[in-house]
Design an enzyme around this catalytic site. Structure first.
Site, short mmCIF file in Angstrom:
data_model
loop_
_atom_site.label_atom_id
_atom_site.label_comp_id
_atom_site.label_asym_id
_atom_site.label_seq_id
_atom_site.Cartn_x
_atom_site.Cartn_y
_atom_site.Cartn_z
N GLU A 179 -42.89 9.87 -96.97
CA GLU A 179 -43.88 10.49 -96.07
C GLU A 179 -45.14 10.81 -96.86
OE1 GLU A 179 -43.21 11.65 -92.84
OE2 GLU A 179 -41.18 10.84 -92.86
N LYS B 234 -28.54 16.77 -94.89
CA LYS B 234 -27.53 15.78 -94.47
C LYS B 234 -26.14 16.17 -94.98
CE LYS B 234 -30.98 12.12 -94.32
NZ LYS B 234 -31.71 11.14 -95.16
N GLY C 158 -35.80 4.30 -91.40
CA GLY C 158 -36.59 3.19 -90.85
C GLY C 158 -36.47 3.27 -89.34
N1 LIG Z 1 -38.52 8.00 -89.39
C1 LIG Z 1 -37.28 7.65 -89.68
O1 LIG Z 1 -37.01 6.56 -90.24
C2 LIG Z 1 -36.13 8.56 -89.32
C3 LIG Z 1 -34.81 8.22 -89.65
C4 LIG Z 1 -33.75 9.05 -89.26
C5 LIG Z 1 -34.04 10.23 -88.60
N2 LIG Z 1 -35.33 10.54 -88.31
C6 LIG Z 1 -35.59 11.79 -87.59
O2 LIG Z 1 -36.14 11.47 -86.32
C7 LIG Z 1 -37.01 12.52 -85.89
C8 LIG Z 1 -38.37 11.95 -85.50
O3 LIG Z 1 -38.96 11.32 -86.62
P1 LIG Z 1 -40.31 10.46 -86.45
O4 LIG Z 1 -40.52 9.84 -87.78
O5 LIG Z 1 -40.24 9.61 -85.24
O6 LIG Z 1 -41.38 11.65 -86.23
P2 LIG Z 1 -42.89 11.50 -85.70
O7 LIG Z 1 -43.39 10.12 -85.91
O8 LIG Z 1 -43.66 12.64 -86.30
O9 LIG Z 1 -42.80 11.72 -84.11
C9 LIG Z 1 -42.64 13.00 -83.52
C10 LIG Z 1 -42.91 12.89 -82.03
O10 LIG Z 1 -42.64 14.15 -81.43
C11 LIG Z 1 -43.79 14.61 -80.70
N3 LIG Z 1 -43.90 16.05 -80.87
C12 LIG Z 1 -43.93 16.75 -82.03
N4 LIG Z 1 -44.04 18.07 -81.79
C13 LIG Z 1 -44.09 18.20 -80.44
C14 LIG Z 1 -44.22 19.32 -79.57
N5 LIG Z 1 -44.33 20.57 -80.03
N6 LIG Z 1 -44.22 19.08 -78.25
C15 LIG Z 1 -44.13 17.83 -77.75
N7 LIG Z 1 -44.01 16.72 -78.52
C16 LIG Z 1 -44.00 16.91 -79.86
C17 LIG Z 1 -44.97 13.90 -81.32
O11 LIG Z 1 -46.02 13.84 -80.36
P3 LIG Z 1 -47.39 13.05 -80.63
O12 LIG Z 1 -47.03 11.58 -80.59
O13 LIG Z 1 -48.30 13.44 -79.54
O14 LIG Z 1 -47.85 13.46 -82.00
C18 LIG Z 1 -44.36 12.54 -81.66
O15 LIG Z 1 -44.39 11.70 -80.53
C19 LIG Z 1 -37.05 13.53 -87.05
O16 LIG Z 1 -36.11 14.55 -86.81
C20 LIG Z 1 -36.61 12.70 -88.25
O17 LIG Z 1 -35.98 13.48 -89.27
C21 LIG Z 1 -36.37 9.76 -88.65
#
Ligand SMILES: NC(=O)c1ccc[n+]([C@@H]2O[C@H](COP(=O)([O-])OP(=O)(O)OC[C@H]3O[C@@H](n4cnc5c(N)ncnc54)[C@H](OP(=O)(O)O)[C@@H]3O)[C@@H](O)[C@H]2O)c1
Length: 401
Positions: free
Chosen positions: A175, A190, A287
């Site tokens: 990140e 985890k 991912g």
């Molecule tokens: N990235 C990975 O590879 C991965 C892997 C395993 C698990 N995860 C888990 O999956 C989850 C999401 O990760 P991500 O990478 O997809 O995060 P992200 O890209 O930051 O997406 C977060 C989403 O939630 C929305 N959001 C955040 N705060 C909000 C609020 N207060 N009210 C309404 N909507 C809100 C955001 O809205 P906006 O679009 O308007 O900003 C965005 O659409 C996390 O818990 C992470 O640990 C991620």
């Protein structure tokens, strides 16, 4: 969908593509976001900034991929209260509030599933939970953070820490703010989820020893090899009932250990029972696409009403284990006085098994592999050594076979 960021968008894209392997059609009724104009959105997904629209759109399952603790916790509780099954990939939420949420799910009689929260690309929690072996497991060791594993692997290949981190960010393995990964918090969260599942104990992440990879140097990795091992960002736990020994952090791992050969962003998990049976799972830990596949798998399982994770049955008592340690002692002189370093540690009750000698930052340095002892003992010995021999000393755990 609660959230349409990296993972949410990949879920929507996958659902809309209707892959034949997905045995049911998944339609996204609505996606909650913070700001609909904030980024390019997946076409065909109705957006809202009001959670009511998601709850009242008649979803069969709610998927939480907002991340963080709030409002994720209150939204998941509201979904469960409305008897809507929930799937989440949010390890922070599960580590901090998992037992509360699982209890709410149990009371509502609907599943809360979270397969993608740990080694997102390898759905092993459900697989294991259905086997009798799950109840006889007594220890686990794992590499659960791809960012840290990638950085240490790059440092092994000659990069320094900053260059390795920059490359991880450029390749999307880290990140923009990597602190949760490199400080060990992501792996700790985890581990907490796994311990709840395997020991049926309510475990607080704050009770578990955690260290990050930021103090590990290139020289440490070179001399770890000379001592017959490799430094890896690991988690380890062993347990009997609700009594748990655990830590998360970089550790010297013997070259023969199955986790020693996992490099780059790859994750892995080794689970053992008391009779010496071991199971290993390895694969991509994160991912958006692999996470989305596992989340959609969970969505379909959630509609089937089969196995679902249970709340804890008791409170964990967590200790840090006694292990061997790798002590790095960097003296003032160009050549380290290894005999004196060893004698000082021995006088504090820390025996030495093997030594590798070199230099770090132009100063004579010894890497000493100790006999097993507690963290308190090795840290007290390292402080005594530092005060008496004018060197700085840094300690690192080892992962036993
Ligand atoms: N990235 C990975 O590879 C991965 C892997 C395993 C698990 N995860 C888990 O999956 C989850 C999401 O990760 P991500 O990478 O997809 O995060 P992200 O890209 O930051 O997406 C977060 C989403 O939630 C929305 N959001 C955040 N705060 C909000 C609020 N207060 N009210 C309404 N909507 C809100 C955001 O809205 P906006 O679009 O308007 O900003 C965005 O659409 C996390 O818990 C992470 O640990 C991620």
């Amino acid at each position: 969908l609660l959230g349409l960021g990296h993972v949410g968008s990949a879920i929507a894209a996958l659902a809309l593509a209707r892959p034949a392997a997905l045995e049911r059609t998944v339609s996204i009724t609505c996606a909650l976001v913070r700001d609909p104009g904030a980024r390019v959105r997946q076409p065909g997904v109705p957006l809202t900034t009001n959670p009511r629209d998601v709850f009242e759109g008649g979803p069969e399952v709610i998927v939480e991929v907002i991340g963080g603790l709030d409002p994720a916790r209150s939204l998941v509780l509201e979904a469960l209260d409305r008897r809507i099954p929930v799937v989440t990939a949010n390890k922070s939420l599960l580590a901090r509030h998992g037992n509360e949420l699982l209890t709410a799910a149990r009371q509502a009689g609907v599943p809360l599933r979270y397969e993608a929260s740990v080694i997102a690309g390898v759905p092993f929690l459900d697989t294991l939970a259905r086997r009798p072996l799950a109840s006889s497991l007594s220890s686990l060791s794992g590499i659960l953070n791809g960012t840290s594993n990638y950085i240490l692997s790059e440092m092994e290949r000659g990069s320094d820490y900053r260059a390795a981190l920059a490359e991880a960010q450029r390749r999307g393995f880290a990140e923009p703010d990597p602190s949760k990964d490199v400080e060990g918090i992501d792996a700790l969260e985890k581990l907490t989820i796994l311990l709840r599942q395997f020991t049926a104990s309510d475990v607080s992440p704050d009770a578990i020893e955690v260290t990050g990879i930021t103090r590990v140097s290139r020289e440490d990795l070179v001399h770890a090899r000379e001592l017959g091992g490799v430094i890896k960002p690991v988690v380890h736990a062993s347990w009997s009932g609700h009594e748990i020994d655990a830590f998360a952090g970089p550790a010297w791992v013997p070259r023969t250990h199955p986790l020693a050969s996992l490099s780059g962003p790859t994750n892995g998990m080794r689970l053992c029972d008391g009779a010496g049976t071991a199971l290993c799972f390895t694969g991509p830990g994160a991912g958006p696409r692999v996470t989305a596949i596992t989340v959609l798998d969970d969505v379909i399982e959630a509609t089937r009403g089969g196995w679902a994770p249970s709340p804890a049955t008791g409170r964990a008592r967590v200790s840090a284990p006694a292990t061997r340690w790798l002590v790095r002692a960097r003296g003032r002189e160009p050549r380290p006085d290894v005999t004196s370093f060893g004698d000082r540690l021995a006088s504090c009750g820390v025996g030495i098994e093997r030594v590798s000698v070199g230099d770090a930052c132009g100063r004579g340095t010894a890497w000493l592999l100790t006999h097993p002892c507690s963290r308190d003992r090795v840290e007290a010995a390292a402080s005594t050594l530092a005060a008496a021999a004018g060197c700085d000393a840094f300690v690192l755990r080892t992962l036993e076979p």
